[in-house]
Design an enzyme around this catalytic site. Structure first.
Site, short mmCIF file in Angstrom:
data_model
loop_
_atom_site.label_atom_id
_atom_site.label_comp_id
_atom_site.label_asym_id
_atom_site.label_seq_id
_atom_site.Cartn_x
_atom_site.Cartn_y
_atom_site.Cartn_z
N CYS A 111 -37.37 69.38 -43.97
CA CYS A 111 -36.53 69.49 -43.09
C CYS A 111 -35.46 68.41 -43.49
O CYS A 111 -35.49 67.69 -44.68
CB CYS A 111 -36.96 69.15 -41.48
SG CYS A 111 -37.81 67.38 -41.76
N GLU A 123 -44.40 57.89 -36.11
CA GLU A 123 -43.11 58.19 -35.18
C GLU A 123 -43.47 57.87 -33.77
O GLU A 123 -42.77 57.22 -33.24
CB GLU A 123 -43.02 59.57 -35.13
CG GLU A 123 -41.51 60.23 -34.49
CD GLU A 123 -41.31 61.56 -34.22
OE1 GLU A 123 -41.40 62.54 -35.40
OE2 GLU A 123 -41.30 62.08 -33.13
S1 SF4 Z 1 -37.26 65.06 -36.40
FE1 SF4 Z 1 -38.70 65.26 -37.92
S2 SF4 Z 1 -39.06 67.46 -38.41
FE2 SF4 Z 1 -37.17 67.19 -37.30
S3 SF4 Z 1 -35.60 67.09 -38.85
FE3 SF4 Z 1 -36.04 65.05 -38.27
S4 SF4 Z 1 -37.61 64.50 -39.63
FE4 SF4 Z 1 -37.55 66.57 -39.83
#
Ligand code: SF4
Length: 293
Positions: free
Chosen positions: A12, A133
């Protein structure tokens, strides 16, 4: 043999940005520290380690102390998962240079929880309490908070309808579970909760497209780290649709015994899986077909 690739899979933008930052800094400085493993992918971690990246263990990092200052002789990279306010303050207070590659979507959750908690709201964080996270997010809450990883845990919170709450969600969380939680709250008139669906678009697209492919193939290969939360969720979702779903880290784990020239093979990959690992898997699957002809 047919190979069906999920429309959305692999890196991502948040993870790509963190890895690009690491490569650029390593090319420039030869050595940097990463605050915990930069992404949950063994191949990428090894590649970066060879270039000079050293990981400060999450557990050491959680208790960043005066003792650790002297040992930090290079820039510290904050990965896409983000970190608590305490860690950022520590780095700044001690003039330690750092590169902040926290994904903007995670940063916006930090801002939400910081704002609402400072206004007296209790924060409900939907997600896995051991995930970095989530550890980072709760580190921006100024007050009381609760973590719930599913509806059952949420019900155990005993939400008081007289109090104010703000709900956020791990960016890579399973959308079906969040939906179940939101439906429960709406059905039971919890109008005192500000609900923020903070699941990231990249996650939603990957979950939706893996579901489509898994329902349309004989075996499904989910490529990614076994310690990667978003990869494990893709695996769980695919398994609902395709009994023969396998989570593999790279081409060495391809389950050849389930593959022959008539197999329809679905492919998806977690947000921390680089293109070259995916391509290697596809190439090896194709080569196995040629070798068996
Ligand atoms: S929130 Fe997490 S999954 Fe979404 S773009 Fe950012 S790093 Fe990637």
């Amino acid at each position: 043999m047919e190979i069906i690739k999920a429309e959305h899979m692999g890196f991502c933008f948040g993870v790509k940005n963190a890895v690009d930052c690491a490569i650029k800094s390593l090319d420039e400085f030869g050595k940097i520290y990463s605050y915990g493993e930069i992404i949950h992918n063994k191949d990428v971690v090894e590649f970066l380690a060879d270039k000079g990246l050293q990981v400060i263990d999450d557990k050491d990092a959680a208790s960043f102390s005066e003792d650790s200052i002297g040992k930090i002789d290079a820039k510290v990279l904050i990965r896409s998962h983000g970190v608590s306010k305490k860690i950022i303050d520590f780095l700044e207070d001690h003039n330690l240079e750092y590169i902040n590659a926290t994904c903007p979507k995670v940063k916006s959750i930090h801002k939400i929880v910081s704002k609402y908690s400072s206004q007296g709201y209790e924060i409900i964080v939907v997600g896995d309490k051991s995930h970095p996270e989530i550890i980072g997010i709760v580190g921006w809450i100024d007050g009381k908070y609760h973590i719930a990883e599913n509806l059952e845990k949420l019900r155990q919170i005993n939400i008081d309808k007289e109090k104010k709450y703000c709900l956020v969600c791990q960016t890579t969380f399973n959308y079906n579970i969040l939906k179940e939680i939101v439906e429960f709250l709406e059905k039971n008139d919890y109008t005192n909760i500000v609900i923020n669906n903070t699941i990231c678009d990249a996650t939603l697209k990957r979950q939706k497209s893996c579901y489509e492919v898994a329902g349309n193939c004989d075996i499904m290969l989910v490529i990614g780290g076994k310690n990667s939360s978003n990869t494990k969720k893709l695996y769980e979702m695919c398994k609902e649709k395709c009994e023969k779903t396998f989570l593999i880290e790279n081409y060495k784990e391809i389950p050849y015994k389930y593959i022959d020239k008539n197999t329809r093979i679905g492919i998806t990959a977690g947000a921390s899986t680089p293109d070259w690992v995916i391509e290697e898997v596809i190439r090896n699957v194709r080569e196995s077909e040629q070798n068996n002809e």
